[in-house]
Design a protein around this motif. Structure first.
Motif, PDB file in Angstrom:
ATOM      1  N   ARG A 145       0.711  -1.117   0.031  1.00 33.07           N
ATOM      2  CA  ARG A 145       0.055  -0.087  -0.075  1.00 33.07           C
ATOM      3  C   ARG A 145       0.891   1.232   0.018  1.00 33.07           C
ATOM      4  O   ARG A 145       0.657   2.158  -0.644  1.00 33.07           O
ATOM      5  N   GLY A 146       1.877   1.262   0.868  1.00 37.63           N
ATOM      6  CA  GLY A 146       2.799   2.362   0.922  1.00 37.63           C
ATOM      7  C   GLY A 146       3.515   2.591  -0.728  1.00 37.63           C
ATOM      8  O   GLY A 146       3.299   3.751  -0.871  1.00 37.63           O
ATOM      9  N   GLN A 147       4.055   1.513  -1.189  1.00 40.01           N
ATOM     10  CA  GLN A 147       4.500   1.923  -2.437  1.00 40.01           C
ATOM     11  C   GLN A 147       3.577   2.295  -3.539  1.00 40.01           C
ATOM     12  O   GLN A 147       3.966   3.285  -4.233  1.00 40.01           O
ATOM     13  N   ALA A 148       2.148   1.763  -3.504  1.00 36.04           N
ATOM     14  CA  ALA A 148       1.224   2.112  -4.311  1.00 36.04           C
ATOM     15  C   ALA A 148       1.145   3.607  -4.179  1.00 36.04           C
ATOM     16  O   ALA A 148       0.807   4.411  -5.071  1.00 36.04           O
ATOM     17  N   MET A 149       1.241   4.189  -2.775  1.00 38.26           N
ATOM     18  CA  MET A 149       0.921   5.665  -2.637  1.00 38.26           C
ATOM     19  C   MET A 149       1.835   6.392  -3.304  1.00 38.26           C
ATOM     20  O   MET A 149       1.617   7.611  -3.797  1.00 38.26           O
ATOM     21  N   VAL A 150       3.073   6.030  -3.274  1.00 37.37           N
ATOM     22  CA  VAL A 150       4.415   6.596  -3.803  1.00 37.37           C
ATOM     23  C   VAL A 150       4.100   6.739  -5.240  1.00 37.37           C
ATOM     24  O   VAL A 150       4.262   8.112  -6.041  1.00 37.37           O
ATOM     25  N   ASP A 151       3.781   5.649  -5.786  1.00 38.36           N
ATOM     26  CA  ASP A 151       3.564   5.794  -7.256  1.00 38.36           C
ATOM     27  C   ASP A 151       2.720   6.508  -7.796  1.00 38.36           C
ATOM     28  O   ASP A 151       2.909   7.394  -8.682  1.00 38.36           O
ATOM     29  N   LEU A 152       1.321   6.688  -7.076  1.00 37.91           N
ATOM     30  CA  LEU A 152       0.381   7.420  -7.438  1.00 37.91           C
ATOM     31  C   LEU A 152       0.732   8.778  -7.154  1.00 37.91           C
ATOM     32  O   LEU A 152       0.077   9.819  -8.097  1.00 37.91           O
ATOM     33  N   VAL A 153       1.372   9.241  -6.145  1.00 41.25           N
ATOM     34  CA  VAL A 153       1.755  10.471  -6.272  1.00 41.25           C
ATOM     35  C   VAL A 153       2.536  11.111  -7.234  1.00 41.25           C
ATOM     36  O   VAL A 153       2.394  12.076  -7.618  1.00 41.25           O
ATOM     37  N   GLU A 154       3.406  10.147  -7.718  1.00 39.89           N
ATOM     38  CA  GLU A 154       4.127  10.569  -8.973  1.00 39.89           C
ATOM     39  C   GLU A 154       3.283  10.937  -9.975  1.00 39.89           C
ATOM     40  O   GLU A 154       3.591  11.762 -10.795  1.00 39.89           O
ATOM     41  N   ASP A 155       2.222  10.121 -10.350  1.00 41.27           N
ATOM     42  CA  ASP A 155       1.387  10.349 -11.319  1.00 41.27           C
ATOM     43  C   ASP A 155       0.688  11.564 -11.253  1.00 41.27           C
ATOM     44  O   ASP A 155       0.348  12.370 -12.208  1.00 41.27           O
ATOM     45  N   TYR A 156       0.094  11.968  -9.809  1.00 44.52           N
ATOM     46  CA  TYR A 156      -0.319  13.235  -9.685  1.00 44.52           C
ATOM     47  C   TYR A 156       0.443  14.396 -10.029  1.00 44.52           C
ATOM     48  O   TYR A 156       0.070  15.333 -10.676  1.00 44.52           O
ATOM     49  N   ARG A 157       1.844  14.316  -9.667  1.00 48.43           N
ATOM     50  CA  ARG A 157       2.591  15.380  -9.905  1.00 48.43           C
ATOM     51  C   ARG A 157       2.773  15.592 -11.305  1.00 48.43           C
ATOM     52  O   ARG A 157       2.901  16.676 -11.938  1.00 48.43           O
ATOM     53  N   GLY A 158       2.852  14.483 -12.135  1.00 48.72           N
ATOM     54  CA  GLY A 158       2.976  14.839 -13.377  1.00 48.72           C
ATOM     55  C   GLY A 158       1.932  15.389 -14.182  1.00 48.72           C
ATOM     56  O   GLY A 158       1.987  16.153 -15.212  1.00 48.72           O
ATOM     57  N   MET A 159       0.652  15.603 -13.701  1.00 46.72           N
ATOM     58  CA  MET A 159      -0.442  16.274 -14.055  1.00 46.72           C
ATOM     59  C   MET A 159      -0.576  17.681 -13.456  1.00 46.72           C
ATOM     60  O   MET A 159      -1.475  18.292 -13.394  1.00 46.72           O
ATOM     61  N   GLY A 160       0.311  18.040 -12.504  1.00 48.58           N
ATOM     62  CA  GLY A 160       0.363  19.205 -11.731  1.00 48.58           C
ATOM     63  C   GLY A 160      -0.427  19.308 -10.748  1.00 48.58           C
ATOM     64  O   GLY A 160      -0.651  20.290 -10.034  1.00 48.58           O
ATOM     65  N   LEU A 161      -0.643  18.045 -10.083  1.00 51.35           N
ATOM     66  CA  LEU A 161      -1.577  17.785  -8.751  1.00 51.35           C
ATOM     67  C   LEU A 161      -0.691  17.577  -7.476  1.00 51.35           C
ATOM     68  O   LEU A 161      -0.282  16.742  -7.413  1.00 51.35           O
ATOM     69  N   ASP A 162      -0.557  18.819  -6.699  1.00 51.26           N
ATOM     70  CA  ASP A 162       0.401  18.520  -5.552  1.00 51.26           C
ATOM     71  C   ASP A 162      -0.733  18.320  -4.370  1.00 51.26           C
ATOM     72  O   ASP A 162      -1.314  19.273  -4.135  1.00 51.26           O
ATOM     73  N   LEU A 163      -0.231  17.278  -3.526  1.00 54.45           N
ATOM     74  CA  LEU A 163      -1.282  17.117  -2.273  1.00 54.45           C
ATOM     75  C   LEU A 163      -0.677  17.757  -1.078  1.00 54.45           C
ATOM     76  O   LEU A 163       0.705  18.016  -1.048  1.00 54.45           O
ATOM     77  N   THR A 164      -1.513  18.310  -0.160  1.00 57.36           N
ATOM     78  CA  THR A 164      -0.922  18.811   0.888  1.00 57.36           C
ATOM     79  C   THR A 164      -0.569  17.813   1.994  1.00 57.36           C
ATOM     80  O   THR A 164      -0.741  16.573   1.650  1.00 57.36           O
TER      81      THR A 164
END
Length: 237
Positions: A86-105
């Motif tokens: 689950r933790g690694q999947a979170m990291v991977d998904l964050v990278e996808d988000y950043r690729g679209m300019g979506l930065d999480l708080t």
């Protein structure tokens, strides 16, 4: 795809800002291309939320999504449980988000369904529908569990399902429903955390629009095990 953003808003903790935005959200959903039944249901949900006492709406939200693990809006919990994947999947998904300019708080997790919907909203309609298709079984499972409780929020989940590029596999969802739901008492929750984690990791769906997002439904891509004829589930499930 603006409809994804509108639906994301409806799954957030109700506050005055959300209530004020309901007319705009409803207008977006009227033109979202949803089937008539889903459009009517989600608009009825908007009307009900607008008419509710805010504190009552907040209590209902907490009782459903914060107090019942089986209704959690954190998608990876329904896929990986508490395993390390689950933790690694979170990291991977964050990278996808950043690729679209979506930065999480700092207080946002990437597998929170409204965040995933926000991510889908950044794509064109075709790509957004493919992304929603990759979580179709999870969304359908949540919708069915909400319907069993008579919760109006089921309409929001059904609208998400209706926008996806493919329908959920009904046999797989029914198999999960037949398993019943874990008890949501504090003692039962503590006991689950003491158990060894279960690994649901499977290969990503071939030719998916987003291979990392496809991991959300990896466990649902398996053929369901043979089942006995349906029987009446024990009370409390």
């Amino acid at each position: 795809m603006l409809a994804c953003k509108a639906l994301a808003g409806l799954l957030l903790y109700p506050n005055e800002a959300l209530i004020d935005a309901l007319p705009e959200i409803a207008e977006i959903l009227r033109g979202a291309g949803l089937p008539a039944a889903e459009t009517e249901a989600v608009l009825r949900f908007c009307d009900g939320l607008a008419a509710a006492e805010l504190m009552e709406a907040q209590c209902e939200y907490v009782a459903l999504f914060d107090s019942a693990p089986s209704l959690s809006l954190y998608l990876f919990g329904h896929v990986f449980g508490d395993s390390r994947e689950r933790g690694q999947a979170m990291v991977d998904l964050v990278e996808d988000y950043r690729g679209m300019g979506l930065d999480l708080t700092a207080d946002e997790l990437p597998d929170f369904l409204p965040v995933f919907l926000e991510y889908a909203s950044l794509h064109d309609a075709g790509k957004a529908r493919l992304l929603l298709g990759e979580v179709a079984e999870v969304v359908s499972l949540l919708a069915a569990r909400l319907e069993r409780r008579g919760a109006a929020y089921a309409a929001v989940l059904r609208a998400i399902e209706a926008l996806s590029a493919r329908p959920a596999n009904r046999d797989v969802v029914e198999a999960r429903l037949a398993e019943g739901e874990p008890e949501d008492t504090p003692e039962a929750i503590d006991a689950r955390y003491e158990e060894a984690p279960v690994n649901f990791m499977e290969p990503a769906v071939a030719d998916s629009a987003c291979s990392k997002a496809a991991a959300l439904v990896a466990q649902f891509s398996r053929d369901p095990p043979p089942r006995s004829p349906p029987s009446i589930p024990p009370s409390g499930t």
